[in-house]
Write an enzyme that holds these catalytic residues in place. Structure first.
Site, PDB file in Angstrom:
ATOM      1  N   GLU A  26       5.436  -4.591  -2.940  1.00  0.00           N
ATOM      2  CA  GLU A  26       6.548  -4.154  -2.091  1.00  0.00           C
ATOM      3  C   GLU A  26       6.663  -5.005  -0.821  1.00  0.00           C
ATOM      4  O   GLU A  26       5.738  -5.753  -0.467  1.00  0.00           O
ATOM      5  CB  GLU A  26       6.387  -2.676  -1.712  1.00  0.00           C
ATOM      6  N   LYS A 160      -2.164   8.955   2.358  1.00  0.00           N
ATOM      7  CA  LYS A 160      -2.580   8.901   3.755  1.00  0.00           C
ATOM      8  C   LYS A 160      -2.475  10.281   4.382  1.00  0.00           C
ATOM      9  O   LYS A 160      -1.521  11.017   4.107  1.00  0.00           O
ATOM     10  CB  LYS A 160      -1.639   7.933   4.466  1.00  0.00           C
TER      11      LYS A 160
END
Ligand code: PSU
Ligand code: MN
Length: 305
Positions: A26, A160
């Protein structure tokens, strides 16, 4: 025939024709996830790790009205430095493409473009998910809905803890997404090998993962499998230490009334700044580690086909 909105780099095109292993990467992480110059150094280092481990890297981004699959070093440098680059998730793709703007693609947009190009394996650092407080804000990343429908495997270091890990795992279950942790029973939380949540599934080798992917897709079960690759122990930031920075980042975001697509970049930048580079160093280490695992999975998957 290649899709009219794609521009595939010749090296990637040749790899697709020969059914060689390819790893999609990405670009939001380059333009909005890390500061210059570490972002560019890391993006180039990730490509090298993919190559060293037997696969062809294809970093994905949008410009000149096309979805580019495979970037040159100069193009990666541009995305790392320029100020005029949009963060592009699914919502923004048609706008940025039709207006010939520069767009760095999120997990969701990168998966969609990889899928159009015929690439099955995608490596990133961390995915978007269900944010803490989503019961009020309704802030749930389009990464999750895209993962439910697009058949490209995602290798990440878990979720996360700026996100609500428990709710994110629930959402992944609702979408029918297998969540597999490589080599341990606990689901990792990006900076740490631990999260307090048991991984729904565990596999220990790239070959087992490749076989699971091929079995899923042969069943006609569209969508991703999330492969969580725990950060190496030597690079961990203890969860308790991270939690302090995360709480402060969330409070700052609320105070400054950050919302929509700005939330994730704001939190990432705040944490990187306030943890004196420690989180950035861990971020870089885990992405390189994911690139190695992703390349091995791509090699194993192409050996099956
Ligand atoms: N998490 C990270 N680093 C990142 C991102 C997430 O640790 O760079 C980026 C990825 O591109 C991801 C996007 O797809 O943020 C999610 O944004 P949002 O929460 O706005 O959907
Ligand atoms: Mn969001």
């Amino acid at each position: 025939m290649t899709h009219a909105l794609l521009k595939i780099h010749p090296e990637v095109e040749a790899a697709l024709e020969k059914n060689l292993p390819i790893v999609a990467l990405e670009s939001t992480i380059i333009s909005h996830g890390m500061p210059w110059p570490k972002n560019v150094e890391t993006a180039l280092a990730v490509e090298n790790v993919v190559r060293k481990n037997g696969a062809i890297p294809a970093t994905i981004a949008i410009f000149d009205g096309k979805c580019h699959v495979g970037l040159s070093k100069e193009q990666i440098e541009y995305f790392g430095k320029a100020e005029n680059v949009w963060k592009v998730s699914l919502r923004d793709m048609p706008y940025v493409l039709s207006k010939n703007l520069y767009g760095a693609t999120t997990v969701a947009a990168t998966m969609r473009i990889a899928s159009l190009a015929g690439i099955k394996i995608f490596v990133t650092g961390g995915i978007g998910g269900v944010h803490r407080g989503a019961e009020n804000s309704m802030d749930i990343s389009a990464d999750l809905t895209e993962m439910g429908q697009t058949s490209v495997a995602v290798i990440s270091a878990g979720v996360k803890s700026i996100l609500d890990i428990g709710l994110t795992l629930e959402y992944l279950e609702t979408k029918g997404i297998p969540v597999i942790t490589l080599g341990q029973n606990e689901f990792p939380s990006f900076y740490s090998q631990k999260s307090g949540f048991t991984s729904p599934l565990r596999l220990d080798t790239p070959e087992e993962i490749a076989l699971l992917l091929s079995t899923k897709w042969r069943l006609g079960l569209e969508g991703t499998a999330l492969i969580a690759n725990p950060v190496p122990a030597s690079q961990e930031v203890p969860a308790e230490e991270m939690e302090v920075h995360i709480k402060q980042a969330l409070a700052a975001a609320e105070k400054e009334k950050i919302n929509g697509k700005e939330v994730t970049p704001f939190l990432l930048q705040y944490i990187a700044t306030h943890s004196e580079g420690e989180s950035l160093q861990t971020n870089i280490a885990l992405i390189l580690h994911n690139a190695k695992a992703g390349a091995a999975i791509a090699v194993a998957y192409s050996n099956l086909n």
